[in-house]
Design a protein around this motif. Structure first.
Motif, mmCIF file in Angstrom:
data_model
loop_
_atom_site.group_PDB
_atom_site.id
_atom_site.type_symbol
_atom_site.label_atom_id
_atom_site.label_comp_id
_atom_site.label_asym_id
_atom_site.label_seq_id
_atom_site.Cartn_x
_atom_site.Cartn_y
_atom_site.Cartn_z
ATOM 1 N N PRO A 78 0.655 -1.300 0.122
ATOM 2 C CA PRO A 78 -0.039 -0.002 0.165
ATOM 3 C C PRO A 78 0.919 1.269 -0.003
ATOM 4 N N GLU A 79 2.202 1.097 0.266
ATOM 5 C CA GLU A 79 2.940 2.352 0.360
ATOM 6 C C GLU A 79 3.462 2.809 -1.079
ATOM 7 N N LEU A 80 3.309 1.902 -2.246
ATOM 8 C CA LEU A 80 3.420 2.284 -3.290
ATOM 9 C C LEU A 80 2.424 2.952 -4.206
ATOM 10 N N ASP A 81 2.757 3.909 -5.209
ATOM 11 C CA ASP A 81 1.757 4.463 -6.064
ATOM 12 C C ASP A 81 1.658 3.408 -7.289
ATOM 13 N N TRP A 82 0.671 2.571 -7.609
ATOM 14 C CA TRP A 82 0.767 1.668 -8.541
ATOM 15 C C TRP A 82 0.425 2.240 -9.968
ATOM 16 N N ASN A 83 0.097 3.646 -10.075
ATOM 17 C CA ASN A 83 0.023 4.239 -11.251
ATOM 18 C C ASN A 83 1.162 4.291 -11.794
ATOM 19 N N GLU A 84 2.444 4.145 -11.213
ATOM 20 C CA GLU A 84 3.861 4.467 -11.728
ATOM 21 C C GLU A 84 4.089 3.109 -12.441
ATOM 22 N N MET A 85 3.487 1.916 -12.226
ATOM 23 C CA MET A 85 3.811 0.884 -12.773
ATOM 24 C C MET A 85 3.452 0.672 -14.308
ATOM 25 N N ARG A 86 4.499 0.383 -15.041
ATOM 26 C CA ARG A 86 4.197 0.267 -16.652
ATOM 27 C C ARG A 86 4.145 -1.100 -17.014
ATOM 28 N N ILE A 87 3.370 -1.488 -18.051
ATOM 29 C CA ILE A 87 3.470 -2.890 -18.663
ATOM 30 C C ILE A 87 3.481 -2.811 -20.149
ATOM 31 N N LEU A 88 4.379 -2.942 -20.795
ATOM 32 C CA LEU A 88 4.561 -2.628 -22.059
ATOM 33 C C LEU A 88 4.549 -3.947 -22.679
ATOM 34 N N LEU A 89 3.634 -4.366 -23.692
ATOM 35 C CA LEU A 89 3.839 -5.262 -24.737
ATOM 36 C C LEU A 89 4.235 -4.955 -26.121
ATOM 37 N N VAL A 90 5.347 -5.422 -26.698
ATOM 38 C CA VAL A 90 5.899 -5.238 -28.121
ATOM 39 C C VAL A 90 5.922 -6.151 -28.825
ATOM 40 N N ASP A 91 5.620 -6.162 -30.221
ATOM 41 C CA ASP A 91 5.735 -7.099 -31.200
ATOM 42 C C ASP A 91 6.102 -6.577 -32.369
ATOM 43 N N GLY A 92 7.014 -7.295 -33.121
ATOM 44 C CA GLY A 92 7.509 -6.848 -34.582
ATOM 45 C C GLY A 92 6.469 -7.072 -35.495
ATOM 46 N N GLY A 93 5.188 -7.485 -35.386
ATOM 47 C CA GLY A 93 4.216 -7.470 -36.479
ATOM 48 C C GLY A 93 3.320 -6.469 -36.570
ATOM 49 N N GLU A 94 2.314 -6.489 -37.341
ATOM 50 C CA GLU A 94 1.273 -5.492 -37.491
ATOM 51 C C GLU A 94 0.081 -5.830 -36.426
ATOM 52 N N ARG A 95 -0.193 -6.913 -35.573
ATOM 53 C CA ARG A 95 -1.160 -6.922 -34.648
ATOM 54 C C ARG A 95 -0.778 -8.037 -33.660
ATOM 55 N N LEU A 96 -1.610 -8.456 -32.804
ATOM 56 C CA LEU A 96 -1.345 -9.424 -31.965
ATOM 57 C C LEU A 96 -2.109 -10.491 -32.381
ATOM 58 N N LEU A 97 -1.841 -11.677 -31.776
ATOM 59 C CA LEU A 97 -2.217 -13.050 -32.130
ATOM 60 C C LEU A 97 -2.346 -13.207 -33.394
ATOM 61 N N ASN A 98 -1.313 -13.219 -34.242
ATOM 62 C CA ASN A 98 -1.187 -13.426 -35.636
ATOM 63 C C ASN A 98 -1.743 -14.682 -36.202
ATOM 64 N N ALA A 99 -1.571 -15.766 -35.224
ATOM 65 C CA ALA A 99 -2.215 -17.115 -35.739
ATOM 66 C C ALA A 99 -3.773 -17.094 -35.564
ATOM 67 N N PHE A 100 -4.404 -16.047 -34.726
ATOM 68 C CA PHE A 100 -5.670 -15.979 -34.725
ATOM 69 C C PHE A 100 -6.523 -15.054 -35.756
ATOM 70 N N SER A 101 -7.776 -14.922 -35.565
ATOM 71 C CA SER A 101 -8.667 -14.159 -36.573
ATOM 72 C C SER A 101 -8.209 -12.552 -36.098
ATOM 73 N N GLY A 102 -8.540 -11.864 -37.091
ATOM 74 C CA GLY A 102 -8.441 -10.457 -37.006
ATOM 75 C C GLY A 102 -9.156 -10.038 -35.605
ATOM 76 N N LYS A 103 -10.572 -10.414 -35.810
ATOM 77 C CA LYS A 103 -11.469 -9.915 -34.755
ATOM 78 C C LYS A 103 -10.956 -10.160 -33.319
ATOM 79 N N SER A 104 -10.087 -11.666 -33.214
ATOM 80 C CA SER A 104 -9.700 -11.867 -31.924
ATOM 81 C C SER A 104 -8.588 -11.026 -31.381
ATOM 82 N N SER A 105 -7.676 -10.449 -32.485
ATOM 83 C CA SER A 105 -6.720 -9.451 -32.368
ATOM 84 C C SER A 105 -7.191 -8.300 -31.893
#
Length: 323
Positions: free
Chosen positions: A197-224
């Motif tokens: 509780p002593e920390l400000d969790w708004n400072e926590m960053r989560i970055l998801l990076v990918d070399g492609g054009e979208r996430l879940l390339n093996a799935f449908s465009g809607k899923s992405s």
């Protein structure tokens, strides 16, 4: 090398040696019956690991035992089924023999079902200094490092250093990447504020990076699209066309990327030049692949033409013989 110990004679049965007890090896082993086959299952562990839930172990959601299933328990009703912990070292196909770290074993059928490892695309720096998520050991190591980061963030009074300890970068937008990012986001919202509780969790960053054009390339465009929308609602920063270039294991734990468009100031000139070289190489490889494909198509046309001519000659010889 000596033969593998305590493997009984196969008798009149066919011996099937399966290397790897993942989904593929396990599925095959369960389909083979005792009447016609003796099955030897070789793996580095004596249990099947349900890898899709490794991210939950890494984020303290479940314990490793919840996704580990002993082979001997799975196959306890099988009579001619043998499990050995070892590493496959060499196949000698002329002799139908497999060399392992615990001895040789002959086979009638050999199945290699070892799965895949983390692909670092030849970058040894990333392989040595970043964390992967393929095994139970990886998941526990990741979990401990995450908890250590939270503790270090709690023990520093330097705001910049604290932000560094609370920044997590996930490379790869496949199923495991998005699940890990989502689990971290849920921890940030529901668990960590209670534990720290002593920390400000708004400072926590989560970055998801990918070399492609979208996430879940093996799935449908809607899923992405659905996944991207949900992750953004959870305040996960998603970046596309982004390739991890290098990593410095320093206090800051910074990871540097190749970005499309304007690069952030902290990317050095050398890394920009390297990124440009990689981009140029990608274009050349694409052109080369197109040229190879064109050559293959021409070769296929030539082969078809040759076969047609030969067929016509045979037809003419047959007709001449009839005359």
């Amino acid at each position: 090398m000596e033969a593998m110990s305590n493997i009984p004679s196969k008798g009149t049965k066919k011996r099937v040696v399966i290397v790897g007890g993942g989904f593929g090896g396990l599925k095959l082993a369960r389909r083979l019956n005792d009447r016609g086959f003796q099955v030897i299952l070789l793996d580095r562990n004596n249990y099947h690991l349900f890898q899709p839930l490794l991210y939950q172990v890494a984020t303290s959601g479940i314990e490793p035992s919840a996704i580990s299933f002993p082979f001997r328990k799975i196959f306890k009703r099988r009579h001619d089924f043998h499990v050995r912990i070892c590493t496959a070292e060499r196949v000698i196909p002329q002799e139908n023999r497999l060399e392992t770290s615990i001895g040789d074993v002959s086979y009638d059928y050999l199945v290699i079902a070892t799965g895949a490892g983390t692909n670092y695309f030849g970058d040894q720096t990333l392989a040595q200094r970043t964390m992967q998520l393929k095994t139970t050991s990886d998941a526990l190591f990741n979990r401990n490092r995450m908890i250590e980061s939270f503790e270090r963030a709690l023990n520093t009074s330097d705001a910049e250093e604290r932000r560094h300890w609370l920044t997590f970068v996930i490379v790869g937008g496949g199923a495991t990447g998005i699940e890990l990012a989502g689990a971290l986001a849920e921890m940030r919202k529901f668990v960590l504020p209670k534990d720290y509780p002593e920390l400000d969790w708004n400072e926590m960053r989560i970055l998801l990076v990918d070399g492609g054009e979208r996430l879940l390339n093996a799935f449908s465009g809607k899923s992405s699209e659905d996944v991207i929308r949900n992750l953004k609602n959870m305040k996960v920063e998603v970046q596309f066309r982004t390739i991890a270039m290098d990593f410095w294991a320093s206090l800051e734990h910074k990871i540097y990327y190749k970005f499309e468009g304007d690069a952030p100031d902290y990317i050095s000139r050398d890394l920009r030049e390297c990124a440009e070289m990689v981009s140029t190489l990608d274009e050349k490889m694409l052109s080369l692949n197109e040229a190879i494909q064109e050559c293959l198509e021409k070769q296929e046309e030539l082969n078809m033409s040759t076969k047609t001519k030969e067929s016509n000659r045979q037809d003419q010889r047959v007709l001449q013989g009839l005359d």
